[in-house]
Design an enzyme around this catalytic site. Structure first.
Site, mmCIF file in Angstrom:
data_model
loop_
_atom_site.group_PDB
_atom_site.id
_atom_site.type_symbol
_atom_site.label_atom_id
_atom_site.label_comp_id
_atom_site.label_asym_id
_atom_site.label_seq_id
_atom_site.Cartn_x
_atom_site.Cartn_y
_atom_site.Cartn_z
ATOM 1 N N GLU A 194 2.299 0.348 26.006
ATOM 2 C CA GLU A 194 3.465 1.043 25.418
ATOM 3 C C GLU A 194 3.074 2.469 25.025
ATOM 4 O OE1 GLU A 194 5.296 -1.491 22.305
ATOM 5 O OE2 GLU A 194 6.797 -1.899 23.845
ATOM 6 N N GLN A 224 7.678 -10.691 16.253
ATOM 7 C CA GLN A 224 8.605 -11.807 16.441
ATOM 8 C C GLN A 224 8.159 -13.050 15.661
ATOM 9 O OE1 GLN A 224 10.309 -14.672 19.949
ATOM 10 N NE2 GLN A 224 9.322 -12.822 20.592
ATOM 11 N N LYS A 244 0.805 -1.214 0.000
ATOM 12 C CA LYS A 244 0.000 0.000 0.000
ATOM 13 C C LYS A 244 0.842 1.270 0.000
ATOM 14 C CE LYS A 244 -3.909 1.101 3.029
ATOM 15 N NZ LYS A 244 -4.553 0.498 4.205
HETATM 16 C C1 LIG Z 1 2.021 -0.002 19.169
HETATM 17 C C2 LIG Z 1 2.432 -1.419 18.833
HETATM 18 C C3 LIG Z 1 3.542 -1.966 19.458
HETATM 19 C C4 LIG Z 1 3.933 -3.278 19.167
HETATM 20 N N1 LIG Z 1 5.033 -3.784 19.793
HETATM 21 C C5 LIG Z 1 5.455 -5.042 19.485
HETATM 22 C C6 LIG Z 1 6.638 -5.572 20.075
HETATM 23 O O1 LIG Z 1 7.280 -4.929 20.901
HETATM 24 N N2 LIG Z 1 7.037 -6.827 19.719
HETATM 25 C C7 LIG Z 1 6.353 -7.572 18.801
HETATM 26 O O2 LIG Z 1 6.791 -8.708 18.489
HETATM 27 N N3 LIG Z 1 5.224 -7.111 18.220
HETATM 28 C C8 LIG Z 1 4.757 -5.856 18.538
HETATM 29 N N4 LIG Z 1 3.627 -5.358 17.922
HETATM 30 C C9 LIG Z 1 2.884 -6.203 16.961
HETATM 31 C C10 LIG Z 1 3.562 -6.130 15.584
HETATM 32 O O3 LIG Z 1 3.680 -4.789 15.173
HETATM 33 C C11 LIG Z 1 2.785 -6.919 14.536
HETATM 34 O O4 LIG Z 1 2.514 -8.204 15.036
HETATM 35 C C12 LIG Z 1 3.616 -7.030 13.248
HETATM 36 O O5 LIG Z 1 3.717 -5.752 12.649
HETATM 37 C C13 LIG Z 1 3.000 -8.008 12.267
HETATM 38 O O6 LIG Z 1 3.814 -8.084 11.125
HETATM 39 P P1 LIG Z 1 3.166 -8.364 9.692
HETATM 40 O O7 LIG Z 1 4.292 -8.506 8.748
HETATM 41 O O8 LIG Z 1 2.159 -9.431 9.793
HETATM 42 O O9 LIG Z 1 2.333 -7.030 9.379
HETATM 43 P P2 LIG Z 1 2.796 -5.516 9.242
HETATM 44 O O10 LIG Z 1 4.154 -5.306 9.768
HETATM 45 O O11 LIG Z 1 1.665 -4.717 9.814
HETATM 46 O O12 LIG Z 1 2.835 -5.307 7.665
HETATM 47 C C14 LIG Z 1 1.690 -5.363 6.855
HETATM 48 C C15 LIG Z 1 2.034 -4.790 5.498
HETATM 49 O O13 LIG Z 1 0.917 -4.929 4.628
HETATM 50 C C16 LIG Z 1 0.622 -3.687 4.003
HETATM 51 N N5 LIG Z 1 -0.818 -3.658 3.730
HETATM 52 C C17 LIG Z 1 -1.829 -3.716 4.602
HETATM 53 N N6 LIG Z 1 -3.022 -3.720 3.961
HETATM 54 C C18 LIG Z 1 -2.733 -3.657 2.648
HETATM 55 C C19 LIG Z 1 -3.526 -3.651 1.473
HETATM 56 N N7 LIG Z 1 -4.866 -3.699 1.521
HETATM 57 N N8 LIG Z 1 -2.904 -3.584 0.271
HETATM 58 C C20 LIG Z 1 -1.549 -3.540 0.189
HETATM 59 N N9 LIG Z 1 -0.756 -3.572 1.267
HETATM 60 C C21 LIG Z 1 -1.333 -3.629 2.487
HETATM 61 C C22 LIG Z 1 1.048 -2.654 5.033
HETATM 62 O O14 LIG Z 1 1.247 -1.385 4.444
HETATM 63 C C23 LIG Z 1 2.347 -3.297 5.530
HETATM 64 O O15 LIG Z 1 3.397 -3.020 4.638
HETATM 65 C C24 LIG Z 1 3.198 -4.049 18.220
HETATM 66 C C25 LIG Z 1 2.090 -3.477 17.572
HETATM 67 C C26 LIG Z 1 1.699 -2.178 17.875
HETATM 68 C C27 LIG Z 1 0.513 -1.576 17.168
#
Ligand SMILES: Cc1cc2nc3c(=O)[nH]c(=O)nc-3n(C[C@H](O)[C@H](O)[C@H](O)COP(=O)(O)OP(=O)(O)OC[C@H]3O[C@@H](n4cnc5c(N)ncnc54)[C@H](O)[C@@H]3O)c2cc1C
Length: 391
Positions: free
Chosen positions: A159, A312, A35
């Protein structure tokens, strides 16, 4: 040439891409669709929203191997024969879905309309701007008080509220606002905060938050939200809590694209996956699709529930899949994904944290140093040695 299509540029997808062997890029047409044209470190969204950090974003082009095509587009639906985006459609021989998480309002009235979420960089900036606007109104005496309520005292809520408390202290001094004109309240349905930690660690965190001016309201079930208040149920009574900025960190689900893609079996917008991170669907062959990160619903057999969504496990899924995919394409033993947590650290502002690592509890300076090292490790995975010097 066969096509490998990857959706999303978060922890899971990038860990997968960075771990793939070079020969994949010669043998496949590899495309990443996401996105935004940057990767944001979701684990630091609270620091951006609180104003403790300017940016947590890194241009995708600086991260991807040169032979990966990047397309900036929003995915709307996933079908068996292709993926529909806002600007274009994409076909694939192999598909890897890493679309991350969204806010879950559990159907509570007013959350969608009135609450600020913390799900990507744009929502973090929106929240930061709203708080800045309300602080300005305090300075201009257009308002008497500023009541900020954080709904949910899980990981991200705690946090966030710790960061907010620290940064608002600084802002109040700078803008010459009496600190007691700003209230920060944490509302939680459970009788304790941070359910992933031991009671003693969670209590330490709660005591610390109270010492920096956060009002903790536990055993308080949120019933509805409006533009200037929340209604909660506490001790069999309904109470109205004034709120000028309500922030929703009470629940996350997978990506809504999943629930709109009817050929997946899904639960809370997560695709239910097997131990090889492939969708479970008896009615349709999905051997060429993988789901990783927060939008994968993988059963933790010890608890009988899905694994909690964390960066993680998202990174571990991505790295596992790179190896499993290589074995599938070039031959080799494909092992099932087994998750072992390295522990968890929850920050409490700039210089404090609590954590559980290799079954040991850590608090204070040691814990926050470890947290910063974990963040650096991710940048190292993305950029190599140069990542260590990135902010
Ligand atoms: C405030 C906060 C603190 C956190 N702290 C921790 C921590 O300390 N330790 C920990 O392990 N976890 C933590 N988390 C949880 C962690 O951030 C998520 O579990 C992690 O980001 C998941 O990774 P992911 O690759 O699944 O998704 P994301 O990292 O969220 O990536 C998703 C990707 O998909 C893209 N995307 C989404 N929808 C669309 C669409 N419709 N079309 C195209 N692209 C799209 C987004 O732009 C992004 O690039 C925290 C979360 C928050 C909100």
């Amino acid at each position: 040439m066969k096509k490998l299509l990857i959706l999303g540029a978060g922890y899971a997808s990038l860990a997968f891409l960075r771990q793939l062997p070079k020969k994949i890029f010669n043998d496949f047409e590899v495309t990443l669709v996401s996105k935004w044209d940057y990767h944001y470190a979701s684990v630091l969204l609270h620091e951006v929203a609180a104003g403790a950090r300017e940016s947590i974003c890194y241009p995708i082009k600086e991260i991807l191997p040169s032979n990966v095509e990047f397309v900036c587009d929003e995915i709307l639906e996933i079908k068996k024969d292709g993926v529909i985006g806002k600007n274009s459609s994409y076909d694939y021989d192999y598909l890897v879905i890493g679309l991350g998480f969204e806010m879950d309002d559990f159907g509570i009235t007013g959350v969608k309309e009135y609450a600020y979420g913390l799900v990507d960089f744009s929502t973090a900036i929106r929240l930061k701007d709203e708080i800045a606007k309300k602080l300005k109104e305090l300075v201009q005496k257009k308002r008497e008080r500023l009541n900020i309520v954080v709904c949910g005292a899980g990981f991200s809520g705690i946090e966030l509220i710790a960061s907010l408390s620290e940064e608002l202290e600084v802002q109040a001094k700078k803008l010459d606002i009496q600190r007691d004109k700003i209230s920060l309240t944490s509302i939680e349905a459970m009788p304790h905060i941070l359910p992933m930690f031991s009671q003693s660690l969670a209590s330490k965190a709660a005591e610390f938050l109270e010492s920096i001016g956060v009002k903790m309201m536990l055993s308080s079930k949120i019933l509805s939200l409006s533009s200037d208040a929340l209604v909660i149920a506490k001790d069999n009574k309904e109470l109205t809590i004034p709120s000028d900025v309500s922030i929703w960190t009470a629940g996350v689900k997978g990506n809504s694209v999943i629930e709109k893609s009817s050929f997946f079996v899904s639960n809370r917008s997560k695709v239910t996956v097997n131990k090889y991170l492939q969708p479970i669907n008896q009615a349709c062959d999905m051997q060429n699709i993988y789901v990783i990160g927060d939008c994968a619903g993988l059963m933790d057999e010890s608890s009988g529930r899905f694994y909690a969504p964390t960066a993680q496990i998202a990174i571990k899924m991505g790295e596992y899949l790179a190896k499993a995919f290589e074995a599938r394409i070039y031959g080799g033993n494909i092992k099932a994904f087994i998750y072992e947590s390295n522990g968890t650290v929850c920050s409490l502002g700039r210089s404090n944290a609590i954590g559980e690592v290799v079954k040991k509890e850590i608090v204070g300076k040691k814990a926050i140093i470890l947290k910063r090292l974990i963040e650096k490790k991710w940048l190292y995975k993305l950029f190599g040695i140069l990542g260590i010097f990135k902010q």
